[in-house]
Design a protein around this motif. Sequence first.
Motif, mmCIF file in Angstrom:
data_model
loop_
_atom_site.group_PDB
_atom_site.id
_atom_site.type_symbol
_atom_site.label_atom_id
_atom_site.label_comp_id
_atom_site.label_asym_id
_atom_site.label_seq_id
_atom_site.Cartn_x
_atom_site.Cartn_y
_atom_site.Cartn_z
ATOM 1 N N LYS A 127 0.816 -1.093 -0.067
ATOM 2 C CA LYS A 127 -0.163 -0.113 -0.078
ATOM 3 C C LYS A 127 0.845 1.468 -0.019
ATOM 4 C CE LYS A 127 -3.531 3.098 0.554
ATOM 5 N NZ LYS A 127 -4.130 3.005 1.763
ATOM 6 N N GLU A 128 1.980 1.031 0.937
ATOM 7 C CA GLU A 128 2.973 2.637 0.771
ATOM 8 C C GLU A 128 3.765 2.527 -0.229
ATOM 9 O OE1 GLU A 128 5.063 5.694 2.137
ATOM 10 O OE2 GLU A 128 3.153 4.874 2.920
ATOM 11 N N GLU A 129 4.039 1.694 -0.863
ATOM 12 C CA GLU A 129 5.030 1.694 -1.856
ATOM 13 C C GLU A 129 4.277 1.587 -3.317
ATOM 14 O OE1 GLU A 129 8.621 1.618 -2.001
ATOM 15 O OE2 GLU A 129 8.590 2.142 0.245
ATOM 16 N N ALA A 130 3.425 1.317 -3.463
ATOM 17 C CA ALA A 130 2.192 1.427 -4.795
ATOM 18 C C ALA A 130 3.022 0.979 -5.845
ATOM 19 C CB ALA A 130 1.931 2.972 -4.714
ATOM 20 N N PRO A 131 3.554 -0.264 -6.032
ATOM 21 C CA PRO A 131 4.179 -0.815 -7.297
ATOM 22 C C PRO A 131 3.066 -1.032 -8.360
ATOM 23 C CG PRO A 131 4.104 -2.564 -5.705
ATOM 24 C CD PRO A 131 3.616 -1.388 -4.870
ATOM 25 N N MET A 132 1.889 -0.866 -7.829
ATOM 26 C CA MET A 132 0.761 -1.173 -9.023
ATOM 27 C C MET A 132 -0.279 -0.101 -8.613
ATOM 28 S SD MET A 132 0.165 -5.154 -8.697
ATOM 29 C CE MET A 132 1.440 -6.443 -9.377
ATOM 30 N N ILE A 133 -1.174 0.149 -9.447
ATOM 31 C CA ILE A 133 -2.348 0.682 -9.283
ATOM 32 C C ILE A 133 -3.372 -0.441 -9.027
ATOM 33 C CG2 ILE A 133 -4.159 2.356 -10.412
ATOM 34 C CD1 ILE A 133 -2.189 3.445 -12.120
ATOM 35 N N PHE A 134 -3.498 -0.494 -7.803
ATOM 36 C CA PHE A 134 -4.424 -1.594 -7.454
ATOM 37 C C PHE A 134 -6.203 -1.236 -7.842
ATOM 38 C CE2 PHE A 134 -0.992 -1.723 -4.336
ATOM 39 C CZ PHE A 134 -0.493 -3.009 -4.897
ATOM 40 N N LEU A 135 -6.564 -2.139 -8.773
ATOM 41 C CA LEU A 135 -8.007 -1.742 -9.254
ATOM 42 C C LEU A 135 -9.166 -2.460 -8.433
ATOM 43 C CD1 LEU A 135 -7.152 -1.572 -12.987
ATOM 44 C CD2 LEU A 135 -7.491 0.353 -11.247
ATOM 45 N N TYR A 136 -9.455 -3.699 -8.675
ATOM 46 C CA TYR A 136 -10.767 -4.280 -8.063
ATOM 47 C C TYR A 136 -10.708 -5.673 -8.455
ATOM 48 C CZ TYR A 136 -12.323 -3.721 -12.975
ATOM 49 O OH TYR A 136 -12.419 -3.651 -14.235
ATOM 50 N N GLN A 137 -11.387 -6.501 -7.311
ATOM 51 C CA GLN A 137 -11.546 -7.957 -7.447
ATOM 52 C C GLN A 137 -12.872 -7.926 -8.560
ATOM 53 O OE1 GLN A 137 -13.592 -9.453 -3.707
ATOM 54 N NE2 GLN A 137 -13.643 -11.546 -4.821
ATOM 55 N N LEU A 138 -12.837 -8.849 -9.369
ATOM 56 C CA LEU A 138 -13.664 -9.092 -10.518
ATOM 57 C C LEU A 138 -14.913 -9.873 -9.912
ATOM 58 C CD1 LEU A 138 -11.125 -8.607 -12.198
ATOM 59 C CD2 LEU A 138 -12.095 -9.726 -13.893
ATOM 60 N N LYS A 139 -16.282 -9.809 -10.621
ATOM 61 C CA LYS A 139 -17.179 -10.597 -10.487
ATOM 62 C C LYS A 139 -17.671 -11.341 -11.672
ATOM 63 C CE LYS A 139 -21.773 -11.380 -8.701
ATOM 64 N NZ LYS A 139 -23.125 -10.707 -8.151
ATOM 65 N N ASP A 140 -17.007 -12.551 -11.971
ATOM 66 C CA ASP A 140 -17.079 -13.286 -13.028
ATOM 67 C C ASP A 140 -18.586 -13.586 -13.706
ATOM 68 O OD1 ASP A 140 -14.341 -13.547 -13.447
ATOM 69 O OD2 ASP A 140 -14.288 -15.408 -12.517
ATOM 70 N N LEU A 141 -18.935 -13.206 -14.929
ATOM 71 C CA LEU A 141 -19.909 -13.261 -15.597
ATOM 72 C C LEU A 141 -19.870 -14.221 -16.770
ATOM 73 C CD1 LEU A 141 -21.437 -9.466 -15.593
ATOM 74 C CD2 LEU A 141 -21.899 -11.394 -13.980
ATOM 75 N N TYR A 142 -20.823 -15.199 -16.899
ATOM 76 C CA TYR A 142 -20.555 -16.219 -18.000
ATOM 77 C C TYR A 142 -22.152 -16.018 -18.751
ATOM 78 C CZ TYR A 142 -16.547 -18.050 -15.687
ATOM 79 O OH TYR A 142 -15.314 -18.190 -15.101
ATOM 80 N N GLY A 143 -22.276 -16.509 -20.007
ATOM 81 C CA GLY A 143 -23.336 -16.591 -20.594
ATOM 82 C C GLY A 143 -23.437 -18.129 -20.752
ATOM 83 N N ALA A 144 -24.771 -18.943 -20.538
ATOM 84 C CA ALA A 144 -24.639 -20.379 -20.653
ATOM 85 C C ALA A 144 -26.077 -20.524 -21.701
ATOM 86 C CB ALA A 144 -24.490 -21.103 -19.639
ATOM 87 N N SER A 145 -25.800 -21.717 -22.318
ATOM 88 C CA SER A 145 -27.244 -22.522 -22.925
ATOM 89 C C SER A 145 -27.964 -23.094 -22.015
ATOM 90 C CB SER A 145 -26.729 -23.289 -24.172
ATOM 91 O OG SER A 145 -27.848 -24.003 -24.356
ATOM 92 N N SER A 146 -29.209 -23.181 -21.998
ATOM 93 C CA SER A 146 -29.924 -23.986 -21.016
ATOM 94 C C SER A 146 -29.984 -25.396 -21.203
ATOM 95 C CB SER A 146 -31.357 -23.503 -21.057
ATOM 96 O OG SER A 146 -32.052 -23.727 -22.260
ATOM 97 N N ARG A 147 -29.136 -25.854 -22.410
ATOM 98 C CA ARG A 147 -29.005 -27.255 -22.580
ATOM 99 C C ARG A 147 -27.854 -27.742 -21.691
ATOM 100 N NH1 ARG A 147 -26.180 -29.681 -27.407
ATOM 101 N NH2 ARG A 147 -24.374 -28.523 -27.668
ATOM 102 N N VAL A 148 -27.120 -27.087 -21.073
ATOM 103 C CA VAL A 148 -25.947 -27.478 -20.179
ATOM 104 C C VAL A 148 -26.377 -27.395 -18.801
ATOM 105 C CG1 VAL A 148 -24.140 -27.002 -21.791
ATOM 106 C CG2 VAL A 148 -24.694 -25.303 -20.211
ATOM 107 N N ASP A 149 -25.841 -28.469 -17.862
ATOM 108 C CA ASP A 149 -26.085 -28.335 -16.385
ATOM 109 C C ASP A 149 -24.618 -27.780 -15.947
ATOM 110 O OD1 ASP A 149 -26.543 -28.565 -13.846
ATOM 111 O OD2 ASP A 149 -27.004 -30.715 -14.086
ATOM 112 N N TRP A 150 -24.553 -26.777 -15.814
ATOM 113 C CA TRP A 150 -23.132 -26.269 -15.332
ATOM 114 C C TRP A 150 -23.141 -24.867 -14.463
ATOM 115 C CZ3 TRP A 150 -20.650 -21.486 -16.993
ATOM 116 C CH2 TRP A 150 -19.528 -21.490 -16.584
ATOM 117 N N ASN A 151 -22.110 -24.941 -13.521
ATOM 118 C CA ASN A 151 -21.970 -23.706 -12.771
ATOM 119 C C ASN A 151 -20.588 -23.109 -12.834
ATOM 120 O OD1 ASN A 151 -24.837 -22.999 -11.830
ATOM 121 N ND2 ASN A 151 -24.681 -24.952 -10.722
#
Length: 510
Positions: free
Chosen positions: A468-492
């Motif tokens: 945090k002090e040294e800031a070797p990166m610009i820390f942005l955010y934790q992602l929330k993954d979004l997927y699209g799926a066909s209703s013919r598949v049973d998957w999470n």
Amino acid sequence: MRRARTKLFCLALTALLAVSLTYLPAKAADAGNPLVVVQGVDAETLDPAMSVTITNMNYSYNLYDPLVNRNSKLELIPGLAEEWKALDNNTWEFKLRKGVKFHNGEDFKADAVIFSWKRIYAEGSKSPQKGWFSSIKDIQALDDYTIQIKTSDPDPIMPARMTMLFMVPPKYVQEVGGTQFNLKPVGTGPFKFSKWTKNDSVVFEANADYWQGAPVVGKVIFKVMPETQARVSALRAGEADIIVNVPPDQIPAIEGTTGCTLKSTPSSRVLWVQLVANRDSSPFKDKRVRQAVSYGVNVSEILEYVVQGYGTQISTILSPLIFGYDASIPPYEYNPEKAKQLLAEAGYPNGFSVKFDSPNGRYTLDREVAQAIAGQLAKVGVKVDLRLQEWATYSTMFSNHKIADMWMLGWSLPMLDPDAWMWPLFHSGEPLSNWDNAEFNQVVEAARREMDTAKRAELYGKAQKILKEEAPMIFLYQLKDLYGASSRVDWNPRPDESIRFYEVKWATGK
């Protein structure tokens, strides 16, 4: 014709579901009914030792097996090792699974474990995974199905580390060489390699002799579509079963299409902008400049207007899903006046110009996020030359340090331990490190060999405060993954971002 038939199928299926048709039992593998999965980037390599990216691990986890695995809840479970234990602070013993064969018929035994590890460190090896396993001093075979891993220092996370060491067949690799192995890979995994058409698709066939039983899905076509709209259109047209990185503005289109569903999960992946601090020509050698650009980026605005709420701001490199996360550390606030003040103190009263490299299509809205960052930094006097890159080229650029002084990346590894974030990204001399800090090195070195869980957490808390002090990166955010799926598949979807085809079922058995 195929699109029309598939669309009609999806409409019919939806009607049947509306009258509460009970799902049929899953059938055995059927290669005539392929599962089509679409992501934004092609494979960099099919050699599991030659990449550190999750997109590549999505190929590896289907072609190969590690000794230790994780279930959909991210709990450690047996893989090619049935059990393991620490014999002392510097010795781990693993009992290997018997009766497993590689796709070419070669037996999986202890020699494959030793070979798979040693080739990462072989003379001339360009494997970027060396930092993952650098605590290992030796691996010894007590017999064909028992190995002992000797470490140079205590290593409390060896089982988690073994989720990233994929097993390859020694005889085959030695016979054909690394180049040919990459083109025609062989593993023990639930799927066998069939075909790789660069920048188009990779095709897998089910391994009917898989040690956990044959997959339900008989054939997988893993297609490449860099453009978000193309992926969404393919799903809506019935030409894809699973698509990754759905942008929030496409959610209504997917949810409004018959036969399509939206899937989401908090991700262990975080996104940031790397600031190269160990290059003589870089303005980011000065900590004040690094801090200035961190104050100059309005992450809250990006989350609200670009990502549309599908993300959570982070303070450093860890997300709440990772052991050792310190919630007491606040993120950088947006403070453009503070940014200008720090730039002036560092000798840049009128700002400066800098090149900024970003992937295009690898992460959800990565291009748009990069454009927003460039626009925000312009307001504090930092003139950004944004260069969008195709992923295969881009991954080579950052791995070889042939990249701009600013560059964007996301990070998540199945180890799910801070060592997998702190060490390869920040420890001096590591392939992806662009910053040198002796105090930080000492802290993560101590944490890596600390067997006491509470003391490890304390050390990683200290490491986060340094970041945090040294800031070797610009820390942005934790992602929330979004997927699209066909209703013919049973998957999470899984929080670790991997897509395990073995976990996919047909919703109606076909």
